[in-house]
Design a protein around this motif. Sequence first.
Motif, PDB file in Angstrom:
ATOM      1  N   CYS A 235       0.475  -1.299  -0.016  1.00  0.00           N
ATOM      2  CA  CYS A 235      -0.188   0.201   0.554  1.00  0.00           C
ATOM      3  C   CYS A 235       0.898   1.485   0.040  1.00  0.00           C
ATOM      4  O   CYS A 235       2.243   0.678   0.011  1.00  0.00           O
ATOM      5  CB  CYS A 235      -0.884  -0.294   1.211  1.00  0.00           C
ATOM      6  SG  CYS A 235      -0.151   0.057   3.292  1.00  0.00           S
ATOM      7  N   GLY A 236      -0.092   2.912  -0.047  1.00  0.00           N
ATOM      8  CA  GLY A 236       1.202   3.229  -0.013  1.00  0.00           C
ATOM      9  C   GLY A 236       2.290   3.430   0.625  1.00  0.00           C
ATOM     10  O   GLY A 236       1.576   3.436   2.149  1.00  0.00           O
ATOM     11  N   ARG A 237       2.991   4.365   0.976  1.00  0.00           N
ATOM     12  CA  ARG A 237       4.242   4.045   2.441  1.00  0.00           C
ATOM     13  C   ARG A 237       3.968   5.393   2.501  1.00  0.00           C
ATOM     14  O   ARG A 237       4.950   5.423   4.513  1.00  0.00           O
ATOM     15  CB  ARG A 237       5.770   5.104   1.185  1.00  0.00           C
ATOM     16  CG  ARG A 237       6.465   3.436   0.078  1.00  0.00           C
ATOM     17  CD  ARG A 237       6.984   2.698   1.257  1.00  0.00           C
ATOM     18  NE  ARG A 237       7.443   1.745   0.391  1.00  0.00           N
ATOM     19  CZ  ARG A 237       8.884   1.590   0.009  1.00  0.00           C
ATOM     20  NH1 ARG A 237       9.996   1.310   0.935  1.00  0.00           N
ATOM     21  NH2 ARG A 237       8.952   0.172  -0.295  1.00  0.00           N
ATOM     22  N   SER A 238       3.143   6.206   2.669  1.00  0.00           N
ATOM     23  CA  SER A 238       2.942   7.119   4.123  1.00  0.00           C
ATOM     24  C   SER A 238       2.148   6.071   5.267  1.00  0.00           C
ATOM     25  O   SER A 238       1.716   6.747   6.317  1.00  0.00           O
ATOM     26  CB  SER A 238       1.188   8.185   3.817  1.00  0.00           C
ATOM     27  OG  SER A 238       0.677   6.998   2.784  1.00  0.00           O
ATOM     28  N   PHE A 239       1.785   5.098   4.816  1.00  0.00           N
ATOM     29  CA  PHE A 239       1.632   4.429   5.684  1.00  0.00           C
ATOM     30  C   PHE A 239       2.201   3.816   7.229  1.00  0.00           C
ATOM     31  O   PHE A 239       2.128   3.256   8.405  1.00  0.00           O
ATOM     32  CB  PHE A 239       0.802   3.109   5.383  1.00  0.00           C
ATOM     33  CG  PHE A 239      -0.302   1.522   6.515  1.00  0.00           C
ATOM     34  CD1 PHE A 239      -1.358   1.900   7.168  1.00  0.00           C
ATOM     35  CD2 PHE A 239       0.152   0.384   6.506  1.00  0.00           C
ATOM     36  CE1 PHE A 239      -2.272   1.564   7.297  1.00  0.00           C
ATOM     37  CE2 PHE A 239      -0.961  -0.630   7.442  1.00  0.00           C
ATOM     38  CZ  PHE A 239      -2.194   0.384   7.729  1.00  0.00           C
ATOM     39  N   ASP A 240       3.333   3.910   6.370  1.00  0.00           N
ATOM     40  CA  ASP A 240       4.746   3.439   7.760  1.00  0.00           C
ATOM     41  C   ASP A 240       4.498   4.281   8.453  1.00  0.00           C
ATOM     42  O   ASP A 240       4.918   4.442   9.514  1.00  0.00           O
ATOM     43  CB  ASP A 240       5.951   3.463   6.661  1.00  0.00           C
ATOM     44  CG  ASP A 240       7.161   3.051   6.955  1.00  0.00           C
ATOM     45  OD1 ASP A 240       6.731   2.059   7.706  1.00  0.00           O
ATOM     46  OD2 ASP A 240       8.289   3.329   7.387  1.00  0.00           O
ATOM     47  N   LEU A 241       3.869   5.656   8.340  1.00  0.00           N
ATOM     48  CA  LEU A 241       3.906   6.232  10.040  1.00  0.00           C
ATOM     49  C   LEU A 241       2.874   5.940  10.306  1.00  0.00           C
ATOM     50  O   LEU A 241       3.377   5.667  11.634  1.00  0.00           O
ATOM     51  CB  LEU A 241       3.481   7.949   8.746  1.00  0.00           C
ATOM     52  CG  LEU A 241       2.938   9.133   9.825  1.00  0.00           C
ATOM     53  CD1 LEU A 241       4.065   9.354  10.913  1.00  0.00           C
ATOM     54  CD2 LEU A 241       2.298  10.458   9.613  1.00  0.00           C
ATOM     55  N   THR A 242       1.965   5.273  10.250  1.00  0.00           N
ATOM     56  CA  THR A 242       0.617   4.646  10.914  1.00  0.00           C
ATOM     57  C   THR A 242       1.487   3.821  11.681  1.00  0.00           C
ATOM     58  O   THR A 242       0.741   3.299  13.174  1.00  0.00           O
ATOM     59  CB  THR A 242       0.053   4.105  10.566  1.00  0.00           C
ATOM     60  OG1 THR A 242      -0.588   5.086   9.957  1.00  0.00           O
ATOM     61  CG2 THR A 242      -1.216   3.689  10.547  1.00  0.00           C
ATOM     62  N   ILE A 243       2.113   2.712  11.151  1.00  0.00           N
ATOM     63  CA  ILE A 243       3.143   1.357  12.045  1.00  0.00           C
ATOM     64  C   ILE A 243       4.077   2.514  13.133  1.00  0.00           C
ATOM     65  O   ILE A 243       4.012   1.462  14.109  1.00  0.00           O
ATOM     66  CB  ILE A 243       3.835   0.239  10.641  1.00  0.00           C
ATOM     67  CG1 ILE A 243       3.035  -0.155   9.584  1.00  0.00           C
ATOM     68  CG2 ILE A 243       4.586  -0.291  11.733  1.00  0.00           C
ATOM     69  CD1 ILE A 243       3.307  -0.693   8.568  1.00  0.00           C
ATOM     70  N   ARG A 244       4.898   2.636  12.773  1.00  0.00           N
ATOM     71  CA  ARG A 244       5.354   3.789  13.416  1.00  0.00           C
ATOM     72  C   ARG A 244       4.951   3.906  14.286  1.00  0.00           C
ATOM     73  O   ARG A 244       5.221   4.016  16.196  1.00  0.00           O
ATOM     74  CB  ARG A 244       6.712   4.759  13.115  1.00  0.00           C
ATOM     75  CG  ARG A 244       7.366   5.471  13.558  1.00  0.00           C
ATOM     76  CD  ARG A 244       8.257   6.635  13.262  1.00  0.00           C
ATOM     77  NE  ARG A 244       7.953   7.783  13.356  1.00  0.00           N
ATOM     78  CZ  ARG A 244       8.135   9.324  13.372  1.00  0.00           C
ATOM     79  NH1 ARG A 244       8.694   9.805  11.783  1.00  0.00           N
ATOM     80  NH2 ARG A 244       7.095   9.845  13.911  1.00  0.00           N
ATOM     81  N   LEU A 245       3.833   5.010  14.722  1.00  0.00           N
ATOM     82  CA  LEU A 245       3.321   5.344  15.922  1.00  0.00           C
ATOM     83  C   LEU A 245       2.137   3.810  16.424  1.00  0.00           C
ATOM     84  O   LEU A 245       2.709   4.496  17.640  1.00  0.00           O
ATOM     85  CB  LEU A 245       1.972   6.472  15.505  1.00  0.00           C
ATOM     86  CG  LEU A 245       2.398   7.866  14.611  1.00  0.00           C
ATOM     87  CD1 LEU A 245       0.910   8.502  14.392  1.00  0.00           C
ATOM     88  CD2 LEU A 245       3.779   8.548  15.281  1.00  0.00           C
ATOM     89  N   TRP A 246       2.407   3.203  16.138  1.00  0.00           N
ATOM     90  CA  TRP A 246       1.968   2.314  16.734  1.00  0.00           C
ATOM     91  C   TRP A 246       2.489   0.951  17.489  1.00  0.00           C
ATOM     92  O   TRP A 246       3.047   0.959  18.505  1.00  0.00           O
ATOM     93  CB  TRP A 246       1.330   0.922  15.336  1.00  0.00           C
ATOM     94  CG  TRP A 246       0.550  -0.389  16.705  1.00  0.00           C
ATOM     95  CD1 TRP A 246      -0.478  -0.498  17.364  1.00  0.00           C
ATOM     96  CD2 TRP A 246       1.179  -1.549  16.330  1.00  0.00           C
ATOM     97  NE1 TRP A 246      -0.966  -1.932  17.315  1.00  0.00           N
ATOM     98  CE2 TRP A 246       1.324  -2.594  17.351  1.00  0.00           C
ATOM     99  CE3 TRP A 246       2.076  -2.076  15.834  1.00  0.00           C
ATOM    100  CZ2 TRP A 246       1.261  -3.549  17.034  1.00  0.00           C
ATOM    101  CZ3 TRP A 246       2.740  -3.182  15.658  1.00  0.00           C
ATOM    102  CH2 TRP A 246       2.531  -3.993  17.028  1.00  0.00           C
ATOM    103  N   GLU A 247       3.978   1.223  16.487  1.00  0.00           N
ATOM    104  CA  GLU A 247       5.302   0.875  17.140  1.00  0.00           C
ATOM    105  C   GLU A 247       5.402   1.296  18.550  1.00  0.00           C
ATOM    106  O   GLU A 247       5.656   0.621  20.188  1.00  0.00           O
ATOM    107  CB  GLU A 247       6.369   0.893  16.222  1.00  0.00           C
ATOM    108  CG  GLU A 247       6.633  -0.073  15.457  1.00  0.00           C
ATOM    109  CD  GLU A 247       7.834   0.017  14.343  1.00  0.00           C
ATOM    110  OE1 GLU A 247       7.680  -0.356  13.243  1.00  0.00           O
ATOM    111  OE2 GLU A 247       8.345   1.262  14.452  1.00  0.00           O
ATOM    112  N   THR A 248       5.491   2.818  18.762  1.00  0.00           N
ATOM    113  CA  THR A 248       5.307   3.583  19.563  1.00  0.00           C
ATOM    114  C   THR A 248       5.025   3.510  20.894  1.00  0.00           C
ATOM    115  O   THR A 248       5.475   3.258  21.927  1.00  0.00           O
ATOM    116  CB  THR A 248       5.444   4.878  19.546  1.00  0.00           C
ATOM    117  OG1 THR A 248       6.368   4.846  17.836  1.00  0.00           O
ATOM    118  CG2 THR A 248       6.613   5.803  20.717  1.00  0.00           C
TER     119      THR A 248
END
Length: 493
Positions: A235-248
């Motif tokens: 999917c779009g790379r900006s979803f990586d932000l959602t993943i990063r926030l979830w990791e945190t």
Amino acid sequence: CILCGDHFGNMDDPWRHHLRVVYQDSGTVRVPGEGLWKPPDPIRVPTNPGAKWDTMGEDYIRLQRWPCWPRYMFELHEICWQRLMAHFDPEGVSPCDLYDALMKLPFPTNPSIYFGQDAPPYETTPLEQLLQSERQQPGCNPELQRMIARNCNVTDCFRCLPLEIIEAVGALLPTPDVLNTRLASRAWSVLFHNPTFWRTRFEINGERGFLDYLLMEDRRIDWRLLYHSTCRLRCGRSFDLTIRLWETRRWVRDAILSKPESPLMEFGGRALQHYHNTSWPGRYSRTVEIPPDLVGIGISACLERGSETADIKGLGSIRANGPSVLLGPKVPGARLMREDEPELRSLHRDGSTMACWDLEAMYRYPGIHVLLGARLLRGAFFHRELPGGVTAIQLLRSNDLSVSVGYGGCGREEGYYFNMDTVIELVVTFDVSGWPLFVGTLVYSNTNTLTAPSPQVGTSGRSRLWWRSDGRAPSTSLSVCLVQCRESDCDRC
Ligand SMILES: [Zn+2]
Ligand SMILES: [Zn+2]
């Protein structure tokens, strides 16, 4: 915002106006109710944690914005706060523990520098897009299937457990562990075919918890196929932000839950890939366990024609007894240097005053391979060019800081800082050309090493670091401020 790094207050996005603060006031940690950000008015938040800015009446606290250090107050968007709280039981979390965990977080990079001003921090990628995968429907490995069929162990106590208990235990385990359990006990093999088990992977604290919005969807979902398809994200790379926030957020939960037994663990940044075991096409992560006989880390860096930065190409661990492990390439012909080499020292001692042409000459292809001592490894600083890879690494040791290898341009950069009690793993994420994108270290706190005096980082001028060894309070947050602070009016950085 301490979680997403995005700013507050923009007329177009209502979510940016609503905020929650966590602050310390004469030794007590307070979490007031939801406030409204409306410059130039001072921030007013309801005294009552259950109240909101529009119903608080005169019962409010007026807050000033404090400088970034010392940190007394953390600001979060209300939406980020709600997401964070969703990771905890309904009884919530002790404000003190929360405050301590937030102290460990670095200043996050503002996401707008990767994905533009409008990137929302929480995307809900549609199911169809997530299911695009070149992978086949998962099937049970035929060899394993035969083995399970043959393997009837009469002393296997798990055979007595009802399915509900096997499901409940499976829900708490990482997927690779559940799949491996089948080798020891046939009773566990049912989970592979069990939709309830695969659904638990998508609960907020499960492996793919960043997709928990799909649990609300009112339709049948093949959770096993979805798990399989999202091992590699399409999917779009900006979803990586959602993943990063979830990791945190998941780290904040883990840190708080593990607290009674051990001191609060340090934040692992993007090294927390094992939380979800997903990757993007063209990216892969490698992990090296730090062996007890680690003596050094070798780092290759070189400047290629047309580039303004000396990029880190690869790094490797060097052991006293045993083979070295290399992550990424060691450029053939690179000049081998030790860190006490006067050239390397004199170039880097004064931080920003390095002579450009000298640096260029040293790093020009094939560049250098520097051996850094790592017996007392505690962590690392690294800088990353955006978009791009890691441009500089400096090792953090219990008694000092190594020289910095590599150098960045003056474009958009982000810095990371990891200071651990004991480093157990080094995690490096590479892009497909083999260049490191992220470097992180992981730790579990070890009380034995906590008694060692913590070195402190001090500042002199704007860009110079030195170490004192008077060993007072651990200096994580101060150093984070030096490396990462984005406060424009900060006089500490
Ligand atoms: Zn936020
Ligand atoms: Zn600062």
